[in-house]
Design a protein around this motif. Sequence first.
Motif, PDB file in Angstrom:
ATOM      1  N   MET A  81       0.841  -1.196   0.000  1.00  0.00           N
ATOM      2  CA  MET A  81       0.000   0.000   0.000  1.00  0.00           C
ATOM      3  C   MET A  81       0.873   1.241   0.000  1.00  0.00           C
ATOM      4  N   MET A  82       0.296   2.332  -0.463  1.00  0.00           N
ATOM      5  CA  MET A  82       1.058   3.574  -0.499  1.00  0.00           C
ATOM      6  C   MET A  82       0.955   4.289   0.849  1.00  0.00           C
ATOM      7  N   ILE A  83       1.738   5.327   0.963  1.00  0.00           N
ATOM      8  CA  ILE A  83       1.878   5.967   2.255  1.00  0.00           C
ATOM      9  C   ILE A  83       0.559   6.563   2.750  1.00  0.00           C
ATOM     10  N   GLY A  84      -0.225   7.040   1.820  1.00  0.00           N
ATOM     11  CA  GLY A  84      -1.486   7.664   2.210  1.00  0.00           C
ATOM     12  C   GLY A  84      -2.417   6.671   2.874  1.00  0.00           C
ATOM     13  N   GLU A  85      -2.481   5.472   2.329  1.00  0.00           N
ATOM     14  CA  GLU A  85      -3.358   4.459   2.900  1.00  0.00           C
ATOM     15  C   GLU A  85      -2.868   4.054   4.287  1.00  0.00           C
ATOM     16  N   LEU A  86      -1.562   3.863   4.389  1.00  0.00           N
ATOM     17  CA  LEU A  86      -1.010   3.499   5.705  1.00  0.00           C
ATOM     18  C   LEU A  86      -1.315   4.590   6.720  1.00  0.00           C
ATOM     19  N   SER A  87      -1.210   5.813   6.265  1.00  0.00           N
ATOM     20  CA  SER A  87      -1.502   6.933   7.136  1.00  0.00           C
ATOM     21  C   SER A  87      -2.955   6.886   7.594  1.00  0.00           C
ATOM     22  N   ARG A  88      -3.841   6.632   6.660  1.00  0.00           N
ATOM     23  CA  ARG A  88      -5.255   6.568   7.007  1.00  0.00           C
ATOM     24  C   ARG A  88      -5.533   5.420   7.963  1.00  0.00           C
ATOM     25  N   ARG A  89      -4.902   4.304   7.692  1.00  0.00           N
ATOM     26  CA  ARG A  89      -5.212   3.119   8.501  1.00  0.00           C
ATOM     27  C   ARG A  89      -4.599   3.187   9.891  1.00  0.00           C
ATOM     28  N   THR A  90      -3.580   3.993  10.044  1.00  0.00           N
ATOM     29  CA  THR A  90      -2.940   4.068  11.360  1.00  0.00           C
ATOM     30  C   THR A  90      -3.225   5.386  12.069  1.00  0.00           C
ATOM     31  N   GLY A  91      -3.694   6.352  11.311  1.00  0.00           N
ATOM     32  CA  GLY A  91      -3.917   7.654  11.903  1.00  0.00           C
ATOM     33  C   GLY A  91      -2.634   8.430  12.128  1.00  0.00           C
ATOM     34  N   VAL A  92      -1.569   7.981  11.526  1.00  0.00           N
ATOM     35  CA  VAL A  92      -0.283   8.653  11.686  1.00  0.00           C
ATOM     36  C   VAL A  92       0.018   9.459  10.427  1.00  0.00           C
ATOM     37  N   PRO A  93       0.302  10.726  10.570  1.00  0.00           N
ATOM     38  CA  PRO A  93       0.570  11.583   9.410  1.00  0.00           C
ATOM     39  C   PRO A  93       1.712  11.046   8.558  1.00  0.00           C
ATOM     40  N   THR A  94       1.613  11.263   7.272  1.00  0.00           N
ATOM     41  CA  THR A  94       2.634  10.768   6.353  1.00  0.00           C
ATOM     42  C   THR A  94       4.008  11.305   6.735  1.00  0.00           C
ATOM     43  N   ARG A  95       4.019  12.514   7.206  1.00  0.00           N
ATOM     44  CA  ARG A  95       5.288  13.106   7.625  1.00  0.00           C
ATOM     45  C   ARG A  95       6.004  12.199   8.602  1.00  0.00           C
ATOM     46  N   LEU A  96       5.262  11.649   9.533  1.00  0.00           N
ATOM     47  CA  LEU A  96       5.870  10.815  10.554  1.00  0.00           C
ATOM     48  C   LEU A  96       6.260   9.463   9.965  1.00  0.00           C
ATOM     49  N   LEU A  97       5.480   8.964   9.062  1.00  0.00           N
ATOM     50  CA  LEU A  97       5.846   7.690   8.440  1.00  0.00           C
ATOM     51  C   LEU A  97       7.177   7.837   7.712  1.00  0.00           C
ATOM     52  N   ARG A  98       7.370   8.968   7.079  1.00  0.00           N
ATOM     53  CA  ARG A  98       8.660   9.202   6.401  1.00  0.00           C
ATOM     54  C   ARG A  98       9.768   9.378   7.438  1.00  0.00           C
ATOM     55  N   TYR A  99       9.413  10.043   8.494  1.00  0.00           N
ATOM     56  CA  TYR A  99      10.399  10.242   9.564  1.00  0.00           C
ATOM     57  C   TYR A  99      10.819   8.905  10.161  1.00  0.00           C
ATOM     58  N   TYR A 100       9.876   8.030  10.376  1.00  0.00           N
ATOM     59  CA  TYR A 100      10.211   6.733  10.957  1.00  0.00           C
ATOM     60  C   TYR A 100      11.097   5.948  10.008  1.00  0.00           C
ATOM     61  N   GLU A 101      10.883   6.137   8.744  1.00  0.00           N
ATOM     62  CA  GLU A 101      11.765   5.477   7.780  1.00  0.00           C
ATOM     63  C   GLU A 101      13.172   6.066   7.866  1.00  0.00           C
ATOM     64  N   GLU A 102      13.209   7.357   7.949  1.00  0.00           N
ATOM     65  CA  GLU A 102      14.502   8.031   8.081  1.00  0.00           C
ATOM     66  C   GLU A 102      15.219   7.552   9.341  1.00  0.00           C
ATOM     67  N   GLN A 103      14.448   7.258  10.365  1.00  0.00           N
ATOM     68  CA  GLN A 103      15.009   6.766  11.622  1.00  0.00           C
ATOM     69  C   GLN A 103      15.249   5.264  11.585  1.00  0.00           C
ATOM     70  N   ASP A 104      15.032   4.684  10.443  1.00  0.00           N
ATOM     71  CA  ASP A 104      15.350   3.278  10.268  1.00  0.00           C
ATOM     72  C   ASP A 104      14.389   2.367  11.035  1.00  0.00           C
ATOM     73  N   LEU A 105      13.176   2.823  11.225  1.00  0.00           N
ATOM     74  CA  LEU A 105      12.195   2.002  11.918  1.00  0.00           C
ATOM     75  C   LEU A 105      11.290   1.282  10.924  1.00  0.00           C
ATOM     76  N   LEU A 106      11.109   1.885   9.774  1.00  0.00           N
ATOM     77  CA  LEU A 106      10.297   1.277   8.726  1.00  0.00           C
ATOM     78  C   LEU A 106      11.156   1.161   7.477  1.00  0.00           C
TER      79      LEU A 106
END
Lengths: 133, 133
Positions: free
Chosen positions: A1-26
Amino acid sequence: MMIGELSRRTGVPTRLLRYYEEQDLLHPDRAVNGYRDYGETDVRDVQQIRGLLDSGLTTEMIRAILPYLSGPDEIHLPPQCLTPQTAALLRGEIDRIQARIDCLARNRDRLRAYLTVVQPVVQPVVQTKGEDL
Amino acid sequence: MMIGELSRRTGVPTRLLRYYEEQDLLHPDRAVNGYRDYGETDVRDVQQIRGLLDSGLTTEMIRAILPYLSGPDEIHLPPQCLTPQTAALLRGEIDRIQARIDCLARNRDRLRAYLTVVQPVVQPVVQTKGEDL
DNA sequence: CCTTGCCTTCACACTGATGTGAGGGTTTCA
DNA sequence: TGAAACCCTCACATCAGTGTGAAGGCAAGG
């Protein structure tokens, strides 16, 4: 799924999803067009991350333990993946989590104690007409 | 006592003691020369503040409830000082702390489970001569 | 008197977690 | 073809909690 869907399904803003990736969590795959491509397990991972972050763990600690939290019941890592060092690291993290729990519990108790002392009984309703707060 | 002593006794850097004052959490007297003059109760207050900050409360929240927490055992403020709003706020914070505790405990258990599954038994002691940890 | 060690304020800087927006590509659908 | 709704990266901003240092006042002791 794309980032928008993950954001919707988790309630976490896309900004943070990218941040978590940058932090090597995703570690989402990338589609040919460069779009992030998340899997189903990422939903759970993201919720896990949120909970832990909110509990006061740093991304660094989460990064250390997240791999071992992924499966709900099933452990997929073969035992030999667990080197003595890793085991020690895990134990250390467990200790730190425990310390944090203790700290939180202590302060929860303090707040509770205070609350019960100052408000021994929940006032039923206003019985006088004045509002004095 | 002066700020340095309070710092030594609490382990909190002077910078933070000044910060807490700026945040309206501490209210030391001033000596004639302008030096901050803390009382004995401030030692406990500072520890209180540290714990609550560490538990995820903001300075704003702490500011709201600290006046009621100051006495170690004795609450000298009349209960009506605690408005229903503040009480509700406090209960909310307690709940959130509890949620954090639950989250951490859950994950601690998972890590423990992982360790015990992968390392079913703690090796008693070294029986061979090598030290391998 | 001068040094030493307190204290003062001011202020700039960093960190981690986040918000927000600019500038720009892609896919879809009318 | 063009608009809408995605996506991308980059980058600056905010907020709380801190670190750190400059520039200077005060107090005690050799």
